[in-house]
Design a protein around this motif. Structure first.
Motif, PDB file in Angstrom:
ATOM      1  N   LEU A 117      -5.451  -6.693  -7.879  1.00 20.05           N
ATOM      2  CA  LEU A 117      -6.176  -5.422  -7.809  1.00 20.05           C
ATOM      3  C   LEU A 117      -7.680  -5.624  -7.687  1.00 20.05           C
ATOM      4  O   LEU A 117      -8.364  -4.878  -6.978  1.00 20.05           O
ATOM      5  CB  LEU A 117      -5.859  -4.571  -9.045  1.00 20.05           C
ATOM      6  N   LYS A 118      -8.235  -6.639  -8.345  1.00 15.32           N
ATOM      7  CA  LYS A 118      -9.688  -6.845  -8.336  1.00 15.32           C
ATOM      8  C   LYS A 118     -10.196  -7.550  -7.089  1.00 15.32           C
ATOM      9  O   LYS A 118     -11.400  -7.542  -6.822  1.00 15.32           O
ATOM     10  CB  LYS A 118     -10.103  -7.651  -9.579  1.00 15.32           C
ATOM     11  N   SER A 156      -7.339  -5.980   1.900  1.00 17.58           N
ATOM     12  CA  SER A 156      -7.303  -4.523   2.002  1.00 17.58           C
ATOM     13  C   SER A 156      -6.408  -3.912   0.928  1.00 17.58           C
ATOM     14  O   SER A 156      -5.586  -4.598   0.304  1.00 17.58           O
ATOM     15  CB  SER A 156      -6.783  -4.117   3.379  1.00 17.58           C
ATOM     16  N   ALA A 157      -6.537  -2.598   0.753  1.00 17.61           N
ATOM     17  CA  ALA A 157      -5.698  -1.874  -0.203  1.00 17.61           C
ATOM     18  C   ALA A 157      -4.229  -1.981   0.193  1.00 17.61           C
ATOM     19  O   ALA A 157      -3.348  -2.101  -0.657  1.00 17.61           O
ATOM     20  CB  ALA A 157      -6.129  -0.408  -0.275  1.00 17.61           C
ATOM     21  N   GLN A 201      -1.168  -3.568  -2.025  1.00 20.97           N
ATOM     22  CA  GLN A 201       0.080  -2.847  -2.264  1.00 20.97           C
ATOM     23  C   GLN A 201       1.283  -3.737  -1.941  1.00 20.97           C
ATOM     24  O   GLN A 201       2.246  -3.809  -2.720  1.00 20.97           O
ATOM     25  CB  GLN A 201       0.122  -1.585  -1.402  1.00 20.97           C
ATOM     26  N   LYS A 202       1.208  -4.440  -0.824  1.00 17.84           N
ATOM     27  CA  LYS A 202       2.294  -5.319  -0.401  1.00 17.84           C
ATOM     28  C   LYS A 202       2.540  -6.432  -1.420  1.00 17.84           C
ATOM     29  O   LYS A 202       3.690  -6.740  -1.773  1.00 17.84           O
ATOM     30  CB  LYS A 202       1.974  -5.916   0.973  1.00 17.84           C
ATOM     31  N   LYS A 239      -9.050   2.618  -5.540  1.00 23.59           N
ATOM     32  CA  LYS A 239      -8.988   2.504  -4.069  1.00 23.59           C
ATOM     33  C   LYS A 239      -7.547   2.301  -3.605  1.00 23.59           C
ATOM     34  O   LYS A 239      -7.112   2.892  -2.613  1.00 23.59           O
ATOM     35  CB  LYS A 239      -9.852   1.334  -3.590  1.00 23.59           C
ATOM     36  N   VAL A 240      -6.793   1.463  -4.334  1.00 22.85           N
ATOM     37  CA  VAL A 240      -5.391   1.227  -3.975  1.00 22.85           C
ATOM     38  C   VAL A 240      -4.578   2.494  -4.198  1.00 22.85           C
ATOM     39  O   VAL A 240      -3.708   2.839  -3.392  1.00 22.85           O
ATOM     40  CB  VAL A 240      -4.799   0.055  -4.791  1.00 22.85           C
ATOM     41  N   ILE A 241      -4.859   3.198  -5.291  1.00 19.15           N
ATOM     42  CA  ILE A 241      -4.158   4.462  -5.579  1.00 19.15           C
ATOM     43  C   ILE A 241      -4.397   5.462  -4.461  1.00 19.15           C
ATOM     44  O   ILE A 241      -3.472   6.139  -3.995  1.00 19.15           O
ATOM     45  CB  ILE A 241      -4.623   5.041  -6.933  1.00 19.15           C
TER      46      ILE A 241
END
Length: 503
Positions: A363-364, A369-370, A374-375, A442-444
């Motif tokens: 996550l950090k 990329s986001a 996620q992947k 950002k990922v959310i």
């Protein structure tokens, strides 16, 4: 920015108190003095305290006096109760959340009051509020057919805000879980006092002692606490709505720390560890039949029995009730047997490596990329089907085709969104890790939508129409929050859309 207080009206808290909702809960003041509600008091509809002549036992002493409710501790001074003699008989100040603020609550007579924060029961209150609103939600929302000209930017901002409010609830829920785990561990290492022929003391309001306490830095620095919260959350998510409570109970009966200790004494490969956990967990769940005519099943039963005896000899575990597990009206891939097989493999991974650190690093990271993050997160939770349950959904029920995954992409995403994200945001908040917080958000924001349900379908058709497709988890969560808490007979005017079109 995540909202620091949830939208639960003060009037609803008073209603729950009057309806004796809190009577059976393990209530305690902020300094951990036990509270027993002997009489809720008389609801005061005039000026002054919310409830009069209540009777409480606080720290073993019985008091008679008044009760006052607020959402936050600072509301006591904001409403000038500290200068109002009508509040001198208060014996308990009840708040929804203390927000981490150390505010002294004193009466006009300079007596410091005990404070009950309902934060430890926030998810129960939230669920009660959601349930109470359920009969008021509209099959056809009031703005349907009138909101076509609503500005897309305004609608998106409103749904994003509500999605963060819903995420805040999830964060608070895991904060509650942490506190309960710490309290349980603290209680376990202290021998209870045995008091016989105890005479009940009567106390006056001015005699009530009060101190503040919360999770300590030492508590939150314990990595085992964080992994335990993740472990319990993951297992709960595997249960869907029908078996959630059972999966959570299973995880709590077989603690992560005991599993960690057990496997530190064994020399098992990852595959052997996965199989042992599957054998043992199905035995603990009481889902292993006593007999069968199938040779493969009989071999499985024997191996499961051996695993049960080996583990329970070191860490005794009480088996669950077989009848409590739900199979009826579930898709076979959601059967508890399949989900336990999948959860066992995730658990084996967590026991073998520092996955809390790995998730945090993913996550950090600022170099990917986001979508890539996620992947990588999905890869942690997707479990391929293999072994005994690759060809059957439960004992005595063979599958007509090979079961490719025990935990597929959709369920993995559900775990990430509803467990990993809130736990890591809580971690970022308590450790003041701005980088982790910002990167997680950002990922959310980029997280794809999940499967459509009744509510999201309704809101797409009646509110968003063609203006704003609910193409992300954020927009879906915002739409769900909007429908459950604002699309009611009496709260429509609190909605930004309702205000904009003049409802």
């Amino acid at each position: 920015m995540l909202k620091e207080s949830l939208h639960i009206p003060e009037s609803f808290l008073r209603r729950l108190w009057e309806e004796k909702f809190f009577t059976e809960l393990p209530l305690a003041t902020l300094d951990n003095q036990r509270i027993e509600i002997l009489h809720c008091g008389i609801h005061n509809t005039d000026a002054g305290p919310d409830f009069l002549k209540a009777k409480l036992r606080i720290g073993g002493v019985t008091y008679v006096g008044d009760i006052e409710f607020h959402l936050q501790p600072e509301d006591w001074k904001n409403h000038r109760h500290d200068n109002d003699p009508r509040y001198n008989s208060i014996i308990l100040h009840v708040i929804l959340t203390d927000n981490g603020k150390k505010i002294n609550t004193r009466t006009q007579s300079f007596r410091e009051l005990p404070v009950l924060s309902l934060e430890n029961f926030l998810h129960k209150i939230w669920e009660a509020f959601e349930k109470s609103n359920a009969h008021n939600t509209l099959k056809i929302i009031r703005c349907a057919g009138k909101n076509d000209g609503c500005d897309e930017k305004l609608l998106r901002q409103w749904l994003d805000k509500l999605a963060l409010e819903r995420m805040e609830f999830k964060i608070r829920r895991y904060a509650e879980r942490m506190k309960s785990i710490v309290a349980k561990n603290t209680f376990a290492v202290h021998e209870p006092l045995n008091i016989y022929n105890e005479v009940e003391d009567e106390g006056r309001p001015e005699e009530i002692p009060h101190l503040h306490s919360a999770l300590t830095k030492q508590d939150i620095r314990d990595k085992m606490l964080w992994v335990t919260v993740l472990y319990e959350g993951i297992f709960e998510a595997l249960g869907y709505s029908k078996n959630q409570e059972n999966f959570l109970q299973l995880a709590q009966r077989v603690s992560f720390s005991s599993l960690k200790t057990f496997f530190s004494l064994q020399k098992y490969s990852l595959e052997e560890k996965e199989q042992f956990i599957e054998y043992f967990f199905l035995a603990a769940a009481n889902l292993i039949p006593a007999k069968t005519r199938d040779d493969d099943e009989w071999n499985y039963i024997e191996q499961s029995s051996k695993a049960w005896k080996k583990y329970s000899a070191v860490f005794p575990v009480e088996k669950m009730e077989t009848a409590s597990w739900q199979f009826f009206r579930l898709h076979p891939e959601n059967f508890p047997t399949i989900r336990i097989a999948g959860g066992s493999r995730i658990l084996a991974r967590f026991l073998g490596n520092d996955y809390l650190k790995k998730i945090t690093e993913i996550l950090k990271s600022t170099s990917v990329s986001a979508k890539e993050k996620q992947k990588r997160l999905e890869e942690i939770f997707i479990v391929e089907g293999r072994g005994f349950f690759e060809t059957r959904y439960r004992f005595g029920a063979e599958s007509s085709k090979r079961i490719k995954t025990f935990i597929g992409k959709d369920r993995a995403r559900d775990i990430i969104f509803n467990v990993v994200f809130p736990v890591l945001l809580l971690y970022a908040r308590l450790f003041k890790d701005t980088a982790l917080r910002n990167e997680t958000l950002k990922v959310i924001a980029a997280f794809p939508s999940s499967a459509e349900n009744t509510i999201t379908r309704k809101m797409q058709e009646q509110l968003c129409t063609n203006t704003l497709p609910l193409a992300s988890s954020m927009l879906q969560q915002g739409a769900i929050q909007l429908y459950k808490f604002y699309c009611t007979q009496d709260r429509c005017k609190e909605c930004v859309i309702g205000k904009t079109i003049g409802l």
